[in-house]
Motif scaffolding. Structure first.
Motif, PDB file in Angstrom:
ATOM      1  N   VAL A  84       7.407   1.738  25.809  1.00  0.00           N
ATOM      2  CA  VAL A  84       6.570   2.877  26.192  1.00  0.00           C
ATOM      3  C   VAL A  84       6.716   3.168  27.690  1.00  0.00           C
ATOM      4  N   LEU A  85       6.757   2.131  28.509  1.00  0.00           N
ATOM      5  CA  LEU A  85       6.907   2.336  29.958  1.00  0.00           C
ATOM      6  C   LEU A  85       8.267   2.951  30.305  1.00  0.00           C
ATOM      7  N   VAL A  86       9.310   2.522  29.622  1.00  0.00           N
ATOM      8  CA  VAL A  86      10.636   3.105  29.864  1.00  0.00           C
ATOM      9  C   VAL A  86      10.644   4.569  29.432  1.00  0.00           C
ATOM     10  N   ASP A  87      10.015   4.878  28.301  1.00  0.00           N
ATOM     11  CA  ASP A  87       9.945   6.276  27.868  1.00  0.00           C
ATOM     12  C   ASP A  87       9.116   7.126  28.832  1.00  0.00           C
ATOM     13  N   ALA A  88       8.224   6.521  29.577  1.00  0.00           N
ATOM     14  CA  ALA A  88       7.441   7.252  30.570  1.00  0.00           C
ATOM     15  C   ALA A  88       8.326   7.739  31.720  1.00  0.00           C
ATOM     16  N   MET A  89       9.504   7.150  31.867  1.00  0.00           N
ATOM     17  CA  MET A  89      10.413   7.564  32.934  1.00  0.00           C
ATOM     18  C   MET A  89      11.233   8.795  32.556  1.00  0.00           C
ATOM     19  N   THR A  90      11.053   9.307  31.341  1.00  0.00           N
ATOM     20  CA  THR A  90      11.822  10.472  30.894  1.00  0.00           C
ATOM     21  C   THR A  90      11.067  11.761  31.174  1.00  0.00           C
ATOM     22  N   LYS A  91      11.783  12.882  31.041  1.00  0.00           N
ATOM     23  CA  LYS A  91      11.169  14.198  31.265  1.00  0.00           C
ATOM     24  C   LYS A  91      10.076  14.484  30.238  1.00  0.00           C
ATOM     25  N   HIS A  92      10.243  13.992  29.018  1.00  0.00           N
ATOM     26  CA  HIS A  92       9.232  14.220  27.985  1.00  0.00           C
ATOM     27  C   HIS A  92       7.992  13.364  28.232  1.00  0.00           C
ATOM     28  N   GLY A  93       8.212  12.126  28.666  1.00  0.00           N
ATOM     29  CA  GLY A  93       7.115  11.226  29.016  1.00  0.00           C
ATOM     30  C   GLY A  93       6.346  10.687  27.825  1.00  0.00           C
ATOM     31  N   VAL A  94       5.234  10.033  28.121  1.00  0.00           N
ATOM     32  CA  VAL A  94       4.349   9.442  27.110  1.00  0.00           C
ATOM     33  C   VAL A  94       2.909   9.616  27.589  1.00  0.00           C
ATOM     34  N   LYS A  95       1.988   9.280  26.694  1.00  0.00           N
ATOM     35  CA  LYS A  95       0.585   9.318  27.096  1.00  0.00           C
ATOM     36  C   LYS A  95       0.155   7.943  27.610  1.00  0.00           C
ATOM     37  N   VAL A  96      -0.574   7.967  28.705  1.00  0.00           N
ATOM     38  CA  VAL A  96      -1.145   6.758  29.285  1.00  0.00           C
ATOM     39  C   VAL A  96      -2.640   7.020  29.411  1.00  0.00           C
ATOM     40  N   PHE A  97      -3.396   6.365  28.541  1.00  0.00           N
ATOM     41  CA  PHE A  97      -4.844   6.569  28.471  1.00  0.00           C
ATOM     42  C   PHE A  97      -5.186   8.061  28.342  1.00  0.00           C
ATOM     43  N   GLY A  98      -4.429   8.732  27.469  1.00  0.00           N
ATOM     44  CA  GLY A  98      -4.700  10.127  27.153  1.00  0.00           C
ATOM     45  C   GLY A  98      -4.044  11.158  28.057  1.00  0.00           C
ATOM     46  N   ARG A  99      -3.441  10.745  29.142  1.00  0.00           N
ATOM     47  CA  ARG A  99      -2.795  11.699  30.067  1.00  0.00           C
ATOM     48  C   ARG A  99      -1.278  11.534  30.000  1.00  0.00           C
ATOM     49  N   ARG A 100      -0.569  12.636  29.988  1.00  0.00           N
ATOM     50  CA  ARG A 100       0.888  12.612  29.926  1.00  0.00           C
ATOM     51  C   ARG A 100       1.457  12.130  31.257  1.00  0.00           C
ATOM     52  N   VAL A 101       2.338  11.127  31.190  1.00  0.00           N
ATOM     53  CA  VAL A 101       3.028  10.589  32.359  1.00  0.00           C
ATOM     54  C   VAL A 101       4.517  10.769  32.105  1.00  0.00           C
ATOM     55  N   ARG A 102       5.206  11.324  33.068  1.00  0.00           N
ATOM     56  CA  ARG A 102       6.644  11.582  32.907  1.00  0.00           C
ATOM     57  C   ARG A 102       7.362  11.455  34.246  1.00  0.00           C
ATOM     58  N   TRP A 103       8.690  11.377  34.141  1.00  0.00           N
ATOM     59  CA  TRP A 103       9.520  11.305  35.337  1.00  0.00           C
ATOM     60  C   TRP A 103      10.721  12.206  35.132  1.00  0.00           C
ATOM     61  N   VAL A 104      11.883  11.893  35.650  1.00  0.00           N
ATOM     62  CA  VAL A 104      13.008  12.827  35.669  1.00  0.00           C
ATOM     63  C   VAL A 104      14.168  12.480  34.739  1.00  0.00           C
ATOM     64  N   LEU A 105      14.157  11.320  34.114  1.00  0.00           N
ATOM     65  CA  LEU A 105      15.321  10.908  33.336  1.00  0.00           C
ATOM     66  C   LEU A 105      15.470  11.732  32.057  1.00  0.00           C
ATOM     67  N   LYS A 106      16.721  11.963  31.681  1.00  0.00           N
ATOM     68  CA  LYS A 106      17.030  12.660  30.431  1.00  0.00           C
ATOM     69  C   LYS A 106      17.571  11.640  29.444  1.00  0.00           C
ATOM     70  N   THR A 107      17.032  11.644  28.237  1.00  0.00           N
ATOM     71  CA  THR A 107      17.371  10.606  27.260  1.00  0.00           C
ATOM     72  C   THR A 107      18.812  10.673  26.781  1.00  0.00           C
ATOM     73  N   ASN A 108      19.447  11.826  26.837  1.00  0.00           N
ATOM     74  CA  ASN A 108      20.804  11.958  26.308  1.00  0.00           C
ATOM     75  C   ASN A 108      21.895  11.785  27.356  1.00  0.00           C
ATOM     76  N   ARG A 109      21.519  11.549  28.589  1.00  0.00           N
ATOM     77  CA  ARG A 109      22.514  11.323  29.639  1.00  0.00           C
ATOM     78  C   ARG A 109      22.767   9.826  29.800  1.00  0.00           C
ATOM     79  N   LEU A 110      24.016   9.434  29.684  1.00  0.00           N
ATOM     80  CA  LEU A 110      24.371   8.018  29.786  1.00  0.00           C
ATOM     81  C   LEU A 110      23.920   7.395  31.109  1.00  0.00           C
ATOM     82  N   PRO A 111      24.164   8.036  32.260  1.00  0.00           N
ATOM     83  CA  PRO A 111      23.702   7.416  33.519  1.00  0.00           C
ATOM     84  C   PRO A 111      22.190   7.213  33.554  1.00  0.00           C
ATOM     85  N   ASP A 112      21.444   8.148  32.977  1.00  0.00           N
ATOM     86  CA  ASP A 112      19.983   8.023  32.966  1.00  0.00           C
ATOM     87  C   ASP A 112      19.526   6.844  32.108  1.00  0.00           C
ATOM     88  N   ASN A 113      20.299   6.479  31.092  1.00  0.00           N
ATOM     89  CA  ASN A 113      19.954   5.334  30.261  1.00  0.00           C
ATOM     90  C   ASN A 113      20.208   4.009  30.972  1.00  0.00           C
TER      91      ASN A 113
END
Length: 140
Positions: A84-113
């Motif tokens: 969940v924490l790693v997915d929070a680093m993506t543009k889509h993000g995840v919920k953390v205690f009800g609030r969306r948390v996101r960063w800049v990584l794209k899941t389909n880019r090899l360097p971002d992985n």
């Protein structure tokens, strides 16, 4: 992130946190399962991807497992939390205690992985004071 990025990241995290001995070999499959568990749950429940990626749910796992007398399952719980924490680093993000948390990584880019993997390498190195990688490089 891709499944392999979750697997490698979680394994590095558990490697850094747990004392590794021949008896700790059970931690590897538990870590691998935990690293993809959030996605497996969504598939089994026919839920939209990342709709159930709420950090609070996964943070409840470690105390529940310890209270239930299953501390060896902490590798599974830590790997799930890490997912969940790693997915929070993506543009889509995840919920953390009800609030969306996101960063800049794209899941389909090899360097971002590779970004979370490299961050976990640094974490493992810092937590172990460098000794974890000495053991990996020079087994006794």
């Amino acid at each position: 992130m891709k499944w392999w990025s979750h697997e490698v990241s979680a394994l590095l995290l558990v490697y850094a946190l747990a004392p590794w001995t021949p008896a700790s070999a059970i931690l590897v499959p538990l870590t691998f399962l935990g690293a993809v568990f959030p996605d497996i749950i969504e598939i089994l429940l026919f839920a939209k991807h990342r709709s159930l990626h709420e950090l609070a749910i996964y943070l409840a796992l470690p105390p529940i497992l310890v209270a239930a007398g299953h501390p060896y399952l902490l590798a599974f719980a830590y790997a799930s939390i890490d997912h969940v924490l790693v997915d929070a680093m993506t543009k889509h993000g995840v919920k953390v205690f009800g609030r969306r948390v996101r960063w800049v990584l794209k899941t389909n880019r090899l360097p971002d992985n590779f970004v979370p993997v490299l961050l976990h390498v640094a974490l493992a190195y810092l937590v172990s004071g460098g000794s974890a990688f000495t053991l990996l490089a020079f087994p006794h």
